[in-house]
Design a protein around this motif. Structure first.
Motif, short mmCIF file in Angstrom:
data_model
loop_
_atom_site.label_atom_id
_atom_site.label_comp_id
_atom_site.label_asym_id
_atom_site.label_seq_id
_atom_site.Cartn_x
_atom_site.Cartn_y
_atom_site.Cartn_z
N GLY A 74 -5.38 19.48 57.81
CA GLY A 74 -6.65 18.75 57.87
C GLY A 74 -7.84 19.70 57.87
O GLY A 74 -7.77 20.82 58.36
N LEU A 75 -8.96 19.22 57.29
CA LEU A 75 -10.20 19.99 57.23
C LEU A 75 -11.36 19.04 57.45
O LEU A 75 -11.49 18.03 56.76
CB LEU A 75 -10.33 20.67 55.87
N ALA A 76 -12.23 19.35 58.42
CA ALA A 76 -13.37 18.48 58.74
C ALA A 76 -14.62 19.33 58.93
O ALA A 76 -14.68 20.13 59.86
CB ALA A 76 -13.10 17.67 60.00
N VAL A 85 -10.23 23.17 61.18
CA VAL A 85 -9.00 23.25 60.38
C VAL A 85 -7.81 23.03 61.30
O VAL A 85 -7.68 23.69 62.34
CB VAL A 85 -8.87 24.62 59.69
N ALA A 86 -6.94 22.09 60.92
CA ALA A 86 -5.73 21.80 61.68
C ALA A 86 -4.56 22.58 61.11
O ALA A 86 -4.34 22.58 59.89
CB ALA A 86 -5.42 20.30 61.64
N LEU A 120 0.82 18.70 63.07
CA LEU A 120 -0.59 18.31 63.16
C LEU A 120 -1.13 18.20 61.74
O LEU A 120 -1.20 19.19 61.02
CB LEU A 120 -1.37 19.33 63.98
N LEU A 121 -1.54 17.01 61.34
CA LEU A 121 -1.88 16.75 59.95
C LEU A 121 -3.39 16.50 59.80
O LEU A 121 -4.17 17.41 59.96
CB LEU A 121 -1.02 15.60 59.43
N GLY A 122 -3.79 15.29 59.50
CA GLY A 122 -5.20 15.04 59.20
C GLY A 122 -6.09 15.06 60.43
O GLY A 122 -5.67 14.72 61.54
N ILE A 183 -6.35 10.97 57.48
CA ILE A 183 -7.22 10.00 58.14
C ILE A 183 -8.65 10.27 57.71
O ILE A 183 -9.03 11.41 57.43
CB ILE A 183 -7.10 10.05 59.68
N ALA A 184 -9.46 9.19 57.67
CA ALA A 184 -10.87 9.33 57.27
C ALA A 184 -11.63 8.11 57.74
O ALA A 184 -11.10 6.99 57.72
CB ALA A 184 -10.99 9.48 55.75
N PHE A 185 -12.87 8.32 58.15
CA PHE A 185 -13.75 7.20 58.43
C PHE A 185 -14.46 6.81 57.15
O PHE A 185 -15.02 7.65 56.44
CB PHE A 185 -14.76 7.56 59.51
N GLY A 186 -14.43 5.51 56.84
CA GLY A 186 -15.04 5.01 55.63
C GLY A 186 -16.53 4.77 55.79
O GLY A 186 -17.10 4.89 56.88
#
Length: 385
Positions: A74-76, A85-86, A120-122, A183-186
């Protein structure tokens, strides 16, 4: 905090699928949120002012942002600067300074059980991150896949900056393969979760199971208002293994999905849509299944992350070791898909829009199926058109 536990039937053992599978396990050694669904139906008429991107695009590798990452997934991007970064296998979240590449481990997420494709993913930021500082994470535990949220407190000592996880959703089937994880917030402020069928093909068509689905939830983990099935988090079904979620400029949802022996897919997602697995892989003659807007042979893709930029969807390929550009007109491809970076950086996992016609892309060569080189894994900054 309010929690919701959703129970799904978990098999006592998971049988691996056929060796030709293109999945990541085989085949490769502010506006107020709207309460209603934002995506429109695939094939619906586009706005007359919607522009068609050029048939051919370009990609330029601007720089390597960071290197020496272990199984990044995951990257946010943080609004104040920096990239979270996960690490799939280590179960840690690291802050990367996108200017200097400096890495600071924020902490380890408790309860992560990394094995096979699990770990640990998204990760995603709360839509109210500026005030609540909440980071959401999808991970594999000893018993299931689940979504949690944690307070990120930069004032705490290094390595202890993540608060105790609060479970948002539990009971997503787990396996050595096909754990989904994005996962993502729309644009509607709701949480979208891509899951896999954990190697149990029948779960994808079972609307009572959380496996092989795209789920749509409130930030607290409740089924979102306006979902297609009453009191259910299920938004779409018939998926094999969803690892990419992105919205275009018109707030339409798209998802990347692993095929098995024949076709990988990019889909335009509609509420309640059935995407066919395991009865259909790729385009089908059966009208009850939604056809992908683009598909690829399994040695060309194994798609994971996807992002929207410059009128196109950009999709990372693991086994394919390339970045795909899919120019869009509404919810259809306006021209043939175009491949970039083929073999240049190995396996590509995650794609995130960085604004200004740029993308951040992570490599995935330390995941047990790649051939890591010195410096792997990396975050790359790309300029695209």
């Amino acid at each position: 905090m309010q929690r919701r536990a959703v129970t799904a039937v978990l098999a006592a053992s998971v049988l691996l699928l056929t060796a030709g599978c293109s999945s990541d396990d085989q085949g490769s050694p502010g506006a107020a949120p709207s309460p209603s669904p934002s995506p429109t139906a695939a094939g619906s008429s586009a706005s007359p002012v919607e522009e068609t991107p050029p048939a051919k695009g370009t990609v330029k590798v601007v720089r390597t942002v960071a290197e020496g990452l272990n199984t990044p997934w995951g990257l946010a991007p943080l609004p104040e600067g920096g990239l979270l970064v996960a690490s799939r296998d280590e179960g840690t979240i690291t802050l990367v300074d996108e200017e200097s590449g400096r890495k600071t481990e924020l902490g380890e997420v408790p309860g992560v059980s990394a094995a096979g494709e699990g770990g640990l993913l998204g990760i995603a930021l709360s839509p109210d991150y500026a005030s609540d500082r909440m980071v959401y994470a999808y991970f594999t535990s000893a018993s299931d896949n689940r979504v949690v949220r944690m307070l990120y407190d930069a004032e705490q000592p290094v390595g202890e900056q993540l608060g105790a996880p609060d479970t948002v959703l539990r009971g997503i089937p787990k396996g050595m393969i096909h754990n989904g994880g994005r996962i993502a917030f729309g644009p509607d402020g709701l949480l979208y979760v891509g899951t896999g069928e954990s190697g149990q093909q029948g779960l994808s068509q079972d609307k009572e199971s959380l496996g092989g689905k795209i789920l749509r939830l409130t930030p607290e983990g409740e089924p979102a208002p306006g979902n297609p099935f009453p009191d259910s988090p299920v938004y779409s079904y018939g998926h094999r293994n969803v690892q990419g979620l992105a919205w275009d400029a018109k707030q339409r949802l798209f998802a990347a999905e692993f095929g098995q022996n024949t076709w990988d897919e990019l889909n335009a997602i509609v509420p309640g849509g059935n995407y066919g697995w395991p009865e259909a892989e790729g385009r089908s003659d059966d009208a009850k299944y939604r056809d992908p807007l683009a598909q690829w042979g399994t040695d060309e893709a194994s798609p994971s992350g996807v992002a929207y930029a410059e009128g196109s969807m950009w999709m990372a390929g693991l086994r394919g070791q390339r970045l795909w550009r899919v120019p869009l007109k509404g919810t259809v491809a306006s021209a043939d898909s175009q491949a970039f970076l083929e073999g240049d950086h190995g396996r590509l996992r995650t794609v995130v829009a960085a604004g200004g016609g740029k993308l951040w892309v992570t490599t995935s060569n330390t995941d047990g199926r790649g051939a890591p080189k010195e410096g792997d894994d990396r975050i790359l900054e790309l300029e695209v058109s």
